[in-house]
Design an enzyme around this catalytic site. Structure first.
Site, PDB file in Angstrom:
ATOM      1  N   ASP A 358       0.079  -1.304   0.055  1.00  0.00           N
ATOM      2  CA  ASP A 358       0.203  -0.243   0.792  1.00  0.00           C
ATOM      3  C   ASP A 358       1.173   0.810  -0.113  1.00  0.00           C
ATOM      4  OD1 ASP A 358      -2.716   0.992   0.528  1.00  0.00           O
ATOM      5  OD2 ASP A 358      -1.645   2.001   2.231  1.00  0.00           O
ATOM      6  N   GLU A 394       1.803  -0.565  -4.865  1.00  0.00           N
ATOM      7  CA  GLU A 394       1.287   0.916  -4.936  1.00  0.00           C
ATOM      8  C   GLU A 394       1.446   1.551  -5.266  1.00  0.00           C
ATOM      9  OE1 GLU A 394      -2.947   2.329  -3.692  1.00  0.00           O
ATOM     10  OE2 GLU A 394      -1.407   2.529  -2.187  1.00  0.00           O
TER      11      GLU A 394
END
Length: 706
Positions: A358, A394
């Site tokens: 993330d 990401e």
């Protein structure tokens, strides 16, 4: 004479003494004779281990770690067994203006705890400062927070893996299925009620059967490391559903375990592996659940705020490149070590097969911004354990210069939002998108074809947990996040969505048919593109979130997959798409395609076609009305890549109906999205090209050349 009272178990525990122990491994480790504790803090003056009763309610002993090796405090308690409940307390200066926030009145979670039990009970006593005091976070709160804190557990991580082996699915054969542990099974009628919403439920036979029939090779799970339910959500009657507020990087989230046992996660992995399905974890090492200077003191802040967090020159506050209040300081060697130890733990002890990072840009950021040679990237790439698992970035955060698509080194894959947005806009009918579609079909080579990176670098997706579901993407022009309690201000505003003239559900059969066709076209484009496809769980059965494109706090039927309302026709279509991709390996090649001539037959590995069979000219590519694009795909010219030869001709028509001239030779129409149930059939030199359609043509036999 009075008899001596026998010593009870709690008495014996309270009278235990610490021995020196050793500085490794970090955390609480049972060694057969007792438990060794090792805790990092560079700035504490004393670290204490607090031992609790079996039910966690009563603090039985508070023992100072007697030794310090460098910045590791350690000690050993003889006779202590797995299952013991404990927490930490850290003594040191309380000087928030200079980044020191020690407060020994606050019970802390061990950053290396393998198991956590209980939930936070929100109270002002969790704050290191006095809430409401004129000095704000510079004030000091002397209340004990133990009553409001979860407990760490000395964990027994042993497990009979029964010869478990990682599936090691090659990237070109992979289909990632992004899912939420609870949301996937909470409403699944074929999963035993007591298992729904748990690790064991996710690996139940009906779920595995569904995944196998769908062609899934990996489940990518939203955060399962122990996380915090934000206080502001609880005040609204909500809770953290997605899980992006991690507080324990080694411990599975307790609410996903039916019996509160680590083996439940391990058993899930073992069952999925036996079915040939990998497990990828969405991990959040960019920040913690402690928030900014007004957040609670739960673990890292109380142990060593200056080491664990990135602080600006004004050390009272926090660098906030994540939008969540704080940013972990991976530039500190011990914080980086914690992240690497955590990753290796999940691979070696829990047997997971990879990670999706993330806000990965945050993990690489130095003083000068994004750094492709950062300690994080260099360390993970040279690690003999981590370098062999799937690594997915990401590639952005909210910090300055944080959008870094294409910047991560091999072997990282990257979530490709250019694919998501470009494909959405093409099928919505936006003008001039054919050149962009061509790039996305080829794995976004302009971004990723560098330094030996593969075409599978691009993780292609149309939808993910963050945004509209596929059904909502074709049913809503705007987001409808009112249930989140933020006045519909949260979530993305630019969704490139369409409602076909009606916002939300409609009984109009024509609109519903058009929406269904759009969904099929979007999914067909996904599975016909080079790269690694990712499917959002529930899209294959038409799952809706009623227009909520940010369901992070909706632990309810809004975000749970609606299995009872499953769209059986869409499920059949998606199964057909995944089978088509598997049957035609030219659709998932390791190397990028550039239209180079092959030595084997002197044909190019890639050809672009107009519907009339001609090669598009510059005027076509530059025309806003060029909305029907054909492509011939063959095996890469750079050398042997596939198990067998094959050729596919695909047509993507976002415009009006017409006809398409096929390349020379015999062809089968293997797919027509306007007739999803039609069987493959032979076609002549030309074929109908319906409006708003994807057509796929293959050779009648695998041996046929083109």
């Amino acid at each position: 004479m009075n008899a001596t009272r026998p010593m009870t178990a709690p008495d014996r525990l309270a009278h235990r003494r610490m021995r020196a122990g050793r500085a490794w491994p970090l955390g609480a480790t049972f060694d057969g004779a007792g438990v060794n504790f090792a805790v990092f803090s560079a700035n504490a003056t004393k670290i204490e281990v607090c031992l609790f009763s079996d039910d966690g309610r009563k603090e039985l002993a508070r023992l100072a770690l007697p030794e310090r090796d460098g910045d590791i405090w350690h000690g050993h308690i003889e006779g202590l067994m797995p299952g013991a409940r404990y927490g930490l307390r850290a003594h040191g200066p309380y000087d928030p203006a200079n980044g020191y926030r020690f407060n020994a009145n606050k019970l802390l979670l061990d950053p290396y705890a393998r198991q956590i039990v209980g939930q936070i009970k929100w109270s002002d006593a969790l704050m290191g400062y006095r809430v409401g005091h004129p000095a704000a976070d510079l004030s000091f709160d002397s209340r004990d927070s133990a009553f409001a804190m979860p407990r760490c557990v000395v964990a027994d991580t042993s497990f009979d893996w029964g010869g478990d082996q990682p599936p090691e699915v090659p990237g070109r054969d992979s289909l990632i299925y992004e899912a939420h542990v609870k949301g996937l099974t909470a409403l699944h009628p074929a999963v035993e009620p007591g298992l729904r919403g748990t690790f064991m439920g996710l690996s139940a036979d009906p779920v595995i059967d569904h995944l196998l029939k769908l062609g899934v090779t990996a489940v990518e799970l939203l955060p399962v490391q122990a996380f915090v339910d934000d206080r502001f959500l609880q005040a609204r009657g909500l809770r953290n559903y997605w899980g992006y507020q991690t507080i324990g990087f080694f411990a599975p989230q307790p609410r996903y375990m039916r019996q509160g046992a680590i083996w439940e996660f391990q058993a899930m992995v073992r069952r999925l592996h036996r079915a040939g399905i990998e497990v990828i974890l969405d991990v959040v090492y960019n920040h913690s659940g402690e928030g900014d200077e007004f957040g609670p003191t739960l673990s890292f802040r109380g142990l060593d705020n200056r080491s664990y967090y990135r602080l600006p020159q004004d050390a009272r506050h926090y660098v906030n490149d994540t939008g969540t209040g704080n940013t972990l300081n991976l530039a500190h060697p011990m914080v980086l070590r914690m992240v690497m130890d955590s990753l290796r733990y999940w691979v070696e002890v829990m047997h997971v097969d990879g990670f999706r990072f993330d806000l990965a840009s945050t993990l690489t950021r130095g003083e000068g911004g994004f750094d492709p040679g950062s300690a994080f990237l260099d360390t993970i790439r040279q690690d003999p354990v981590l370098s062999r698992v799937k690594l997915i970035a990401e590639p952005w955060d909210v910090g300055l210069g944080g959008y870094r698509l294409g910047s991560f080194p091999h072997p990282f894959h990257e979530w490709n939002d250019l694919f998501r947005d470009g494909v959405r806009k093409f099928w919505r009918g936006d003008k001039g998108l054919a050149p962009d579609l061509a790039k996305r079909l080829l794995g976004s080579a302009e971004k990723f074809d560098q330094q030996g990176r593969l075409a599978t670098t691009s993780v292609n997706y149309v939808t993910s947990h963050d945004g509209f579901t596929l059904a909502d993407l074709v049913s809503y022009l705007g987001k409808h996040n009112e249930a989140n309690g933020e006045g519909n201000r949260d979530g993305h505003n630019d969704n490139h969505s369409d409602n076909f003239g009606v916002e939300g559900p409609t009984p109009d059969p024509a609109i519903n048919a058009a929406r269904d066709l759009r969904r099929r076209n979007l999914l067909a484009t996904l599975f016909l593109s080079q790269g690694m496809p990712m499917l959002l769980a529930g899209d294959e059965i038409g799952n809706s979130q009623a227009g909520n494109n940010n369901a992070y706090a909706q632990d309810n039927e809004t975000a749970w997959i609606d299995w009872p309302g499953a769209d059986a026709a869409m499920l059949r279509f998606v199964r057909r798409l995944t089978a088509l991709r598997r049957a035609n390996p030219v659709l998932s090649q390791r190397r990028f395609l550039h239209g180079q001539q092959r030595d084997s037959d002197h044909r190019p590995d890639l050809e672009w076609r107009r519907p009339d069979g001609a090669t598009p000219a510059a005027a076509d590519w530059n025309s806003p009305d060029f909305q029907a694009l054909g492509v011939v795909i063959r095996e890469n010219a750079e050398g042997p890549d596939l198990a067998g030869e094959g050729t596919v001709f695909a047509v993507f028509n976002a415009g009006a109906a017409g006809s398409v001239t096929l390349p020379e030779g015999a062809w089968l129409c293997a797919l027509d999205t306007t007739r999803p149930e039609a069987a493959a059939h032979e076609v002549g030199e030309t074929a109908p090209m319906p409006a708003q359609s994807v057509l796929v043509f293959t050779r009648p036999t695998p041996s046929g050349g083109a």
